[in-house]
Write an enzyme that holds these catalytic residues in place. Sequence first.
Site, mmCIF file in Angstrom:
data_model
loop_
_atom_site.group_PDB
_atom_site.id
_atom_site.type_symbol
_atom_site.label_atom_id
_atom_site.label_comp_id
_atom_site.label_asym_id
_atom_site.label_seq_id
_atom_site.Cartn_x
_atom_site.Cartn_y
_atom_site.Cartn_z
ATOM 1 C CG ASP A 1 0.766 -1.699 -5.435
ATOM 2 O OD1 ASP A 1 0.844 -0.472 -5.252
ATOM 3 O OD2 ASP A 1 -0.052 -2.430 -4.862
ATOM 4 N NE ARG B 1 -6.032 -1.149 0.245
ATOM 5 C CZ ARG B 1 -5.079 -0.628 0.990
ATOM 6 N NH1 ARG B 1 -5.019 -0.907 2.300
ATOM 7 N NH2 ARG B 1 -4.149 0.162 0.496
ATOM 8 N N GLY B 2 -3.759 -3.761 -0.858
ATOM 9 C CA GLY B 2 -2.386 -3.480 -0.444
ATOM 10 C C GLY B 2 -1.526 -4.667 -0.854
HETATM 11 O O1 MRU Z 1 -5.357 -0.681 -4.879
HETATM 12 P P1 MRU Z 1 -4.720 -0.899 -3.538
HETATM 13 O O2 MRU Z 1 -5.443 -0.269 -2.411
HETATM 14 O O3 MRU Z 1 -4.418 -2.367 -3.304
HETATM 15 O O4 MRU Z 1 -3.325 -0.148 -3.681
HETATM 16 C C1 MRU Z 1 -2.440 -0.132 -2.603
HETATM 17 C C2 MRU Z 1 -1.249 0.696 -2.847
HETATM 18 O O5 MRU Z 1 -1.062 1.264 -3.893
HETATM 19 C C3 MRU Z 1 -0.214 0.716 -1.772
HETATM 20 O O6 MRU Z 1 0.461 1.932 -1.755
HETATM 21 C C4 MRU Z 1 0.776 -0.415 -2.059
HETATM 22 O O7 MRU Z 1 0.124 -1.643 -2.165
HETATM 23 C C5 MRU Z 1 1.827 -0.508 -1.030
HETATM 24 S S1 MRU Z 1 1.146 -1.246 0.405
HETATM 25 C C6 MRU Z 1 2.223 -1.534 1.593
#
Ligand code: MRU
Length: 365
Positions: free
Chosen positions: A243, A53-54
């Site tokens: 994102d 994720r991220g």
């Molecule tokens: O739902 P996730 O864990 O994928 O969300 C991740 C985030 O919101 C992060 O802050 C975002 O992807 C930036 S990561 C460098």
Amino acid sequence: MKIDGKHYRTLWPDEAAGIVHVIDQTRLPHRFEICVLRGCAEAESAIADMIVRGAPLIGVTGAYGMALAMGEDASDLGLQGAYARLLATRPTASNLKWALDRQFAVLRAAAPAERRARAWAEAAAIAEEDVAMCEAIGAHGAAVIGDLAARKGGARLNILTHCNAGWLATVDWGTALAPIYKAVRAGVDLHVWVDETRPRNQGASLTAFELAGEGVPFSVIADNAGGHLMQHGLVDLCIVGSDRTTRTGDVCNKIGTYLKALAAHDNRVPFYAALPSSTLDWSMRDGVREIPIEERSAREVTHIAGRASDGATVEVQLTPDAANARNFAFDVTPARYVTGIITERGVHGASEAALVAAFPAESAR
Ligand code: MRU
């Protein structure tokens, strides 16, 4: 970055074997397990189920998903199908479409017999670029932190972050946490307030795991605590990831980010978003109206997982059986609440003029 003294990336490929290794982030912080992706379908579920994720890491995994797909069916139909299935896994992060579009353009131009090798090479290039962009974000962001620390006369700096925008959210280094790692290595005395980040607790589990591994002082706080801390002068700076960021500087990030930005604005605390250019969506101007916000399973709200006293990972129900729940995964912070956007090219104003000036070619495509 390091786990128990050993350097890891979040993802590492084995082209000869036709597999991709990833750290299983659903098991952290209590278990460190590697998951092996053997085909496109496994890459799809790794993204959808948040094994990875991220935003940046989702993009890189998507690129490797295309490589795995080209080992299964390198026809035009196979290419189109893999692109569509991977794109459908998670809707909000623009890095996924960015990486898939890049792969698609390379592979469409290649003969089917060449596509497998081309796909592995392009995925590797995307992964290396991600590492380089994040390291550069770290250097630019560390300068912001260094300036604030100097203004505080060397007294300990308190930085608040939300969700996990560290190395686990990228291939290495991270976005919001990269400046923190660089600043700490440069000798800045700082402490991080880590929002727990309900419902999936990426702050309490992943950011806390990372900061502990790097020896960065931190405290996990309930999501609702940030405003109180800011009112009492206990936050010098907020840094979050993103994102999807529009060409006008609206920042979409994990649900709850907007409320922190409002509190930061009210208390004159600088609020920065750190993101690679692969997160910039040049097609959008109005983040609140245009960015698709993922809605995930209500079970992530009604239930919570953790380690029981016997060491087993257990899930418990928080709500009464009859409770209805909704699970909005992201929100949008309008540009007017964002002090600056840190990218691999520097620190920019959260405005169309500043972002277009920093990325003239990309913004014109
Ligand atoms: O739902 P996730 O864990 O994928 O969300 C991740 C985030 O919101 C992060 O802050 C975002 O992807 C930036 S990561 C460098």
